[in-house]
Design a protein around this motif. Sequence first.
Motif, short mmCIF file in Angstrom:
data_model
loop_
_atom_site.label_atom_id
_atom_site.label_comp_id
_atom_site.label_asym_id
_atom_site.label_seq_id
_atom_site.Cartn_x
_atom_site.Cartn_y
_atom_site.Cartn_z
N LYS A 4 1.02 -1.33 -0.09
CA LYS A 4 -0.04 0.08 -0.14
C LYS A 4 0.90 1.26 0.03
CE LYS A 4 -3.78 2.42 2.24
NZ LYS A 4 -4.72 2.32 3.65
N SER A 5 1.65 1.42 0.88
CA SER A 5 2.79 2.46 0.92
C SER A 5 3.46 2.78 -0.46
CB SER A 5 3.57 2.57 2.13
OG SER A 5 4.49 1.43 2.16
N THR A 6 3.81 1.83 -0.96
CA THR A 6 4.68 2.01 -2.24
C THR A 6 3.84 2.34 -3.23
OG1 THR A 6 6.05 0.01 -1.48
CG2 THR A 6 6.14 0.90 -4.14
N LEU A 7 2.75 1.82 -3.46
CA LEU A 7 1.63 2.13 -4.35
C LEU A 7 0.81 3.37 -4.35
CD1 LEU A 7 -0.42 -1.20 -4.84
CD2 LEU A 7 1.30 -0.27 -6.35
N PHE A 8 0.74 3.87 -3.17
CA PHE A 8 0.32 5.08 -2.67
C PHE A 8 1.49 6.33 -3.05
CE2 PHE A 8 -0.40 8.96 -0.20
CZ PHE A 8 -1.76 9.46 -0.60
N SER A 9 2.68 6.16 -2.82
CA SER A 9 3.66 7.02 -3.21
C SER A 9 3.77 6.98 -4.60
CB SER A 9 5.02 6.39 -2.57
OG SER A 9 5.00 6.41 -1.34
N PHE A 10 3.34 6.10 -5.52
CA PHE A 10 3.40 6.07 -6.93
C PHE A 10 2.15 7.06 -7.28
CE2 PHE A 10 2.17 4.01 -11.01
CZ PHE A 10 3.13 4.62 -11.65
N ALA A 11 1.19 6.79 -6.52
CA ALA A 11 -0.14 7.47 -7.09
C ALA A 11 0.17 9.20 -6.63
CB ALA A 11 -1.27 7.32 -6.32
N LEU A 12 0.91 9.28 -5.50
CA LEU A 12 1.08 10.64 -5.26
C LEU A 12 2.19 11.38 -6.07
CD1 LEU A 12 0.52 12.90 -2.94
CD2 LEU A 12 2.57 11.77 -1.73
N LYS A 13 3.06 10.55 -6.86
CA LYS A 13 3.93 10.96 -7.65
C LYS A 13 3.31 11.41 -9.02
CE LYS A 13 8.21 9.76 -10.28
NZ LYS A 13 8.93 8.50 -10.66
N LEU A 14 2.37 10.63 -9.36
CA LEU A 14 1.58 10.83 -10.75
C LEU A 14 0.81 12.08 -10.63
CD1 LEU A 14 0.37 7.44 -11.69
CD2 LEU A 14 2.05 8.76 -12.89
N THR A 15 0.08 12.27 -9.24
CA THR A 15 -0.96 13.39 -9.26
C THR A 15 -0.14 14.54 -8.68
OG1 THR A 15 -1.68 12.59 -7.07
CG2 THR A 15 -2.66 11.77 -8.75
N LYS A 16 0.78 14.52 -7.62
CA LYS A 16 1.49 15.72 -7.13
C LYS A 16 0.50 16.50 -6.09
CE LYS A 16 4.62 16.46 -10.98
NZ LYS A 16 4.41 15.35 -11.41
N ASP A 17 -0.37 15.66 -5.66
CA ASP A 17 -1.57 15.93 -4.80
C ASP A 17 -2.20 14.94 -3.97
OD1 ASP A 17 -3.42 18.51 -3.96
OD2 ASP A 17 -4.93 16.86 -4.45
N TYR A 18 -1.96 15.18 -2.50
CA TYR A 18 -2.34 14.25 -1.53
C TYR A 18 -3.73 13.76 -1.82
CZ TYR A 18 -2.44 11.57 2.76
OH TYR A 18 -2.65 11.10 3.56
N ASP A 74 -7.67 9.50 -4.03
CA ASP A 74 -8.82 9.14 -4.86
C ASP A 74 -8.29 8.27 -6.00
OD1 ASP A 74 -10.48 10.89 -3.55
OD2 ASP A 74 -10.24 12.65 -5.08
N LEU A 75 -7.16 8.40 -6.54
CA LEU A 75 -6.67 7.76 -7.59
C LEU A 75 -6.23 6.23 -6.91
CD1 LEU A 75 -5.47 7.07 -10.45
CD2 LEU A 75 -3.18 7.88 -9.65
N PHE A 76 -5.65 6.24 -5.68
CA PHE A 76 -5.43 4.81 -5.25
C PHE A 76 -6.63 4.09 -4.89
CE2 PHE A 76 -4.64 1.99 -1.47
CZ PHE A 76 -3.69 1.40 -1.91
N GLN A 77 -7.55 4.79 -4.40
CA GLN A 77 -8.77 4.07 -4.10
C GLN A 77 -9.50 3.65 -5.41
OE1 GLN A 77 -11.12 5.30 -1.13
NE2 GLN A 77 -12.67 4.00 -1.39
#
Length: 172
Positions: free
Chosen positions: A14-28, A33-36
């Motif tokens: 989860k933490s790795t995938l959320f970091s990846f989603a954060l890298k893509l969106t640049k917004d927490y 939302d993207l991760f969900q």
Amino acid sequence: MTTLEFNRELTNVKSTLFSFALKLTKDYQDAQDLFQDAATRGYRYCSRFEMGTNFRAWMATIIRNTFINKCRANSKRRTVSEPIETFTFSIESQNIIANKGEMDMRIQEIYGMLDQLSDIYRVPFLMHFQGYEYKDIAEHLNLPIGTIKSRLHTARATLKKMISKQEALPTA
């Protein structure tokens, strides 16, 4: 893959995938939302996951594809999320003419500028302005279409320069 196995695997990365989603969106918030969305999609298609392969890479691909699909959808939608009152300036034109007399004066100025053009530019420009197509103007003037297009371009550019000079003059 069962629901229990999916949840266990997702929790592990989860933490790795959320970091990846954060890298893509640049917004927490967008990353959440993207991760969900990606987790929901991954759960829906977990039966397609082949056991023994890299779950993290599979979910990262789902996140990336979900992000790309959202970007495409947002570029097509182009919605405004602000109240209309903030955009009233765009409705108000800076070139609004207050009365007919002022409009008549501007039209006379433009016709005066047109009269300053030589006939080789003015005639095709006026014909095009009246609704004739390039082909019709070319046939009427017995010239190639490329020449007509070039003359129209030159006429427009010259008129633009004349109008900008006219607007730059100080008013009394």
